[in-house]
Motif scaffolding. Structure first.
Motif, mmCIF file in Angstrom:
data_model
loop_
_atom_site.group_PDB
_atom_site.id
_atom_site.type_symbol
_atom_site.label_atom_id
_atom_site.label_comp_id
_atom_site.label_asym_id
_atom_site.label_seq_id
_atom_site.Cartn_x
_atom_site.Cartn_y
_atom_site.Cartn_z
ATOM 1 N N THR A 197 47.277 34.543 47.300
ATOM 2 C CA THR A 197 47.476 35.709 46.990
ATOM 3 C C THR A 197 47.574 35.843 45.368
ATOM 4 O OG1 THR A 197 48.360 36.330 49.093
ATOM 5 C CG2 THR A 197 48.566 37.928 47.406
ATOM 6 N N ASN A 198 48.367 35.023 44.818
ATOM 7 C CA ASN A 198 48.607 35.061 43.561
ATOM 8 C C ASN A 198 48.757 33.711 42.794
ATOM 9 O OD1 ASN A 198 49.291 37.999 42.983
ATOM 10 N ND2 ASN A 198 50.768 37.487 44.327
ATOM 11 N N CYS A 200 50.197 31.418 39.205
ATOM 12 C CA CYS A 200 51.145 31.532 38.074
ATOM 13 C C CYS A 200 50.831 30.397 37.259
ATOM 14 C CB CYS A 200 52.401 31.224 38.895
ATOM 15 S SG CYS A 200 53.751 31.350 37.543
ATOM 16 N N THR A 220 52.631 36.632 37.329
ATOM 17 C CA THR A 220 51.679 36.129 38.215
ATOM 18 C C THR A 220 50.210 36.768 37.838
ATOM 19 O OG1 THR A 220 52.079 37.688 40.081
ATOM 20 C CG2 THR A 220 53.147 35.509 40.152
ATOM 21 N N PRO A 222 46.781 37.810 40.003
ATOM 22 C CA PRO A 222 46.365 37.918 41.291
ATOM 23 C C PRO A 222 45.122 36.920 41.435
ATOM 24 C CG PRO A 222 46.544 40.246 40.626
ATOM 25 C CD PRO A 222 47.117 39.122 39.512
ATOM 26 N N HIS A 237 44.474 41.196 37.604
ATOM 27 C CA HIS A 237 44.857 42.445 37.771
ATOM 28 C C HIS A 237 43.891 43.320 37.527
ATOM 29 C CE1 HIS A 237 49.289 41.944 38.107
ATOM 30 N NE2 HIS A 237 49.246 40.911 37.234
ATOM 31 N N LYS A 240 42.277 43.395 40.997
ATOM 32 C CA LYS A 240 43.222 43.840 42.044
ATOM 33 C C LYS A 240 43.123 45.320 42.176
ATOM 34 C CE LYS A 240 47.759 43.898 43.777
ATOM 35 N NZ LYS A 240 49.087 43.186 43.823
#
Length: 327
Positions: A197-198, A200, A220, A222, A237, A240
């Protein structure tokens, strides 16, 4: 005893499980050992066969829904007479509320970003196509790895009719600009957690771990890519933000299908559940089509890695050449 050799067939099994927890917080604290970002382990009297599709709703004691997802049975326990009867289910699709709750429950727990469902202690040995394992940690040169993924054989092209209707399409990928690293990479070593999902990215500053913020200032990134209306690939992002307005050209959760053949029963039964188009790649694998171009799921993950490296390089002010990655 359920047949462990039969692949998924027919409609998913609908399973509603009422848990003895009185609140969401209680659920997070007590169910955490049975949950990763990649799946969940459920104790059930009649486990479904490995490879079966299941649609699961987990409820609190009051009947309130806490998790709702579609998944595939990865392994079972207790079906051979020893251990607790149950099954590990790999997530294929979660609703937005469930995705947020899983991310919340897994935050900060070692191994919780594993792409496979967990095998809790005390339930016995796993039986199935594959057994759960902790996230694999390996060292590699980010640019070199991304180049290898990007250099995979070209994916299957769209049909002539589709190509004619769509017209010529040129999609510039961040993998096109990846260059080989020097023979002896130097500089800081970053850590990248490539999540479903994400993702880091972090480094060590002053002997302490430090999470490098994304371009937007979040901790994080995405694990999402999207093709904008201007035929530009977006990652993280910005991608997303396209989920609601441009769902057919936005790919999320792709890591769940990595390694599966396009014609496998699991892929064929979940194709209609995703807004984006899942197609057959050049090697028979499940791939995705964006704007007429076909990308392997490995390429999708590689784009997220490239973005993580770029974010780190920009933040640290140096060209990052070395990384440790968990997947």
């Amino acid at each position: 005893m359920p047949d462990q050799s039969n692949p998924a067939s027919g409609k998913p099994r609908n399973l509603t499980v009422k848990l003895p927890y009185g609140s969401v917080e209680d659920f997070i604290q007590r169910f955490a050992a049975s949950l990763t970002s990649g799946g969940a382990y459920l104790r059930v009297e009649e486990p479904s066969p490995v490879g079966s599709l299941v649609q699961v709703e987990l409820q609190l004691r009051s009947g309130e829904r806490v998790l709702f997802f579609l998944g595939v049975v990865s392994f079972t326990t207790g079906v051979q007479g020893e251990g607790v009867r149950g099954m590990g289910i790999k997530f294929l699709q979660l609703d937005e509320a469930s995705r947020s709750l899983v991310a919340r429950a897994c935050t900060g727990r070692p191994g919780a970003e594993a792409p496979l469902p967990p095998l809790p202690t005390g339930v016995g040995a796993a039986c199935g196509e594959f057994t759960p394992q902790p996230a694999t940690i390996f060292s590699f040169h980010v640019s070199e790895a991304a180049q290898k993924v990007g250099a995979a054989p070209p994916a299957a092209a769209p049909s002539p009719a589709a190509a004619k209707a769509a017209g010529p399409v040129h999609i510039e990928s961040p993998l096109d600009k990846v260059v080989p690293p020097p023979s002896k990479p130097t500089g800081p070593i970053i850590g990248i957690d490539l999540g479903t999902t994400n993702s880091c990215v972090a480094c060590v500053k002053g002997d302490k771990p430090y999470v490098i913020p994304s371009r937007e200032g979040h901790n994080t990134i995405p694990s999402i890519i999207s093709l904008s209306s201007r035929k530009k690939l977006l990652i993280g992002h910005p991608a997303k933000d396209q989920i609601l307005t441009n769902p057919k050209q936005t790919v999320f959760g792709a890591k769940r299908l990595v390694g599966l053949k396009f014609h496998s029963p699991v892929v064929q039964q979940v194709i209609e559940l995703f807004n984006y188009e899942i197609v057959e790649g050049s090697r028979g694998e499940a791939a995705v089509r964006l704007g007429g171009a076909v990308f392997s799921l490995e390429q999708v993950s590689a784009m997220v890695l490239v973005e993580a490296r770029r974010v780190a390089s920009q933040h640290l002010g140096v060209d990052v050449q070395r990384a440790v990655v968990t997947v």
